[in-house]
Design an enzyme around this catalytic site. Structure first.
Site, PDB file in Angstrom:
ATOM      1  N   GLU A  64     -35.387  -7.137  -2.221  1.00 38.80           N
ATOM      2  CA  GLU A  64     -35.675  -8.126  -3.616  1.00 38.80           C
ATOM      3  C   GLU A  64     -36.766  -9.092  -2.919  1.00 38.80           C
ATOM      4  OE1 GLU A  64     -34.320  -5.773  -7.831  1.00 38.80           O
ATOM      5  OE2 GLU A  64     -33.264  -8.215  -6.898  1.00 38.80           O
TER       6      GLU A  64
ATOM      7  N   GLU B  10     -32.665   1.218  -8.524  1.00 36.44           N
ATOM      8  CA  GLU B  10     -31.666   0.583  -9.271  1.00 36.44           C
ATOM      9  C   GLU B  10     -32.018   0.630 -11.045  1.00 36.44           C
ATOM     10  OE1 GLU B  10     -31.888  -3.162  -8.373  1.00 36.44           O
ATOM     11  OE2 GLU B  10     -31.097  -3.251  -6.084  1.00 36.44           O
TER      12      GLU B  10
END
Length: 258
Positions: A143, A245
Site C-alpha cells: 500500500e 484484502e
C-alpha cells in the site's frame, strides 16, 4: 484461471498461543491442508525486516519475520499452494498512513537505502527458495500510495521499487524459478489516482507484472467500480490485476474477471 488466495501470516503466532485447526471431518489437521482442500491456491505471507524490540520482544501482528515466512511457506508448498511474499520494507505494518523505515536503515541516504533494500530482498528470496518454498509472486512494498520504507518523495519511492524489482528478477533468473512482481496500492475508489499510479510506473519503465490494489468495501466503493478499475488497468497498461484484502478477493488474469 484465477488466483484464489488468502493471507496466512499469523498462523504460526496463533498456533503458538494454543489455537488448533480442524478439517471438514472434525479432526485436527494442518490449516494449510484445509485451505488447499477448500480451493485456495495462493498463500500470501508478510515479511517485516525486524519485528522485535531491543529486548527481543515481538511487536505483535504475527511477528512476521523471514524465519516465520520460511516455516509457513514450506507448509503451504507441501499442500500444493504457491506463495506470495509481501515485503513491507518496515519492521511492522506498512499502509497509507504508516510507512516507517526499518530500524537498520534509519539515517541512510536514498542510494544506500536502495542498496539495503536490494540486498534484503535478494537474500530473503534466496533463503526462501533454498528452503523449497514455492515463491511465485513478490510484492515490493505494501500500500505504497504515499510512502515506502520511510520515504515520501515519489522519485525516491520509484528508486526503491526499481531496486526491489531488480533483486527479484535476478533471483528468478539465477534460480530458474518464475516469480511475478506485484506493486501494491490502495484507494481504489479514486479512479484517477489509480490511473496516475499505473501511468507513473509505465513512464518510469518499472519492470513488474501485477498491479495490486487493496479493496475494503466499507471504504472503497462498489464491487462494480472495483471491476471497472481492474479492467481499465489491464486494458490500458497490459498488467494483470490483483485486488485483495477483502472477502471479495479478485484477480483478473483473463478477460475482465467478472
Amino acid at each position: 484461471d484465477f488466483i484464489r488466495g488468502m493471507d496466512a501470516s499469523e498462523v504460526l503466532s496463533l498456533e503458538n498461543s494454543g489455537v488448533k485447526y480442524y478439517g471438514y471431518d472434525g479432526k485436527e489437521q494442518d490449516i494449510f491442508k484445509t485451505l488447499a482442500e477448500s480451493g485456495v491456491n495462493y498463500i500470501r505471507l508478510r515479511v517485516w525486516n525486524d519485528p522485535y524490540d531491543k529486548d527481543g520482544n515481538g511487536y505483535g501482528g504475527g511477528n512476521c519475520d523471514l524465519k516465520t515466512a520460511v516455516e509457513l511457506g514450506r507448509r503451504a508448498t507441501e499442500y500444493g499452494m504457491k506463495v506470495n511474499i509481501d515485503f513491507h520494507y518496515s519492521d511492522f505494518w506498512a499502509d497509507p498512513k504508516r510507512q516507517n523505515c526499518p530500524k537498520a536503515w534509519e539515517g541512510m541516504e536514498i542510494e544506500e537505502k536502495c542498496d539495503a533494500l536490494y540486498t534484503f530482498t535478494k537474500d530473503s528470496l534466496n533463503t526462501l527458495l533454498d528452503a523449497d518454498v514455492d515463491v511465485a509472486m513478490v510484492q515490493i512494498g505494501n500500500e505504497i500510495n504515499y510512502g515506502m520504507a520511510g520515504e515520501t518523495f515519489q522519485p525516491k519511492i520509484m528508486q526503491l521499487l526499481k531496486s526491489g524489482s531488480r533483486a527479484v528478477r535476478e533471483v528468478s533468473e539465477e534460480k530458474n524459478h518464475d516469480i511475478k512482481i506485484a506493486v501494491h496500492y490502495t484507494n481504489i475508489r479514486d479512479n484517477a489516482e489509480v490511473d496516475s499510479r499505473a501511468s507513473a510506473l509505465q513512464s518510469e519503465d518499472l519492470d513488474y507484472d501485477v498491479f495490486g490494489l487493496s479493496f475494503y468495501s466499507f471504504w472503497d466503493g462498489t464491487i462494480e467500480n472495483m471491476q471497472k478499475v481492474a479492467k481499465h488497468i489491464r486494458e490500458a497498461y497490459g498488467k494483470d490485476v490483483m485486488v485483495a484484502e477483502t472477502s471479495y478477493a479478485y484477480t483478473s488474469e483473463e478477460g475482465d474477471g467478472q
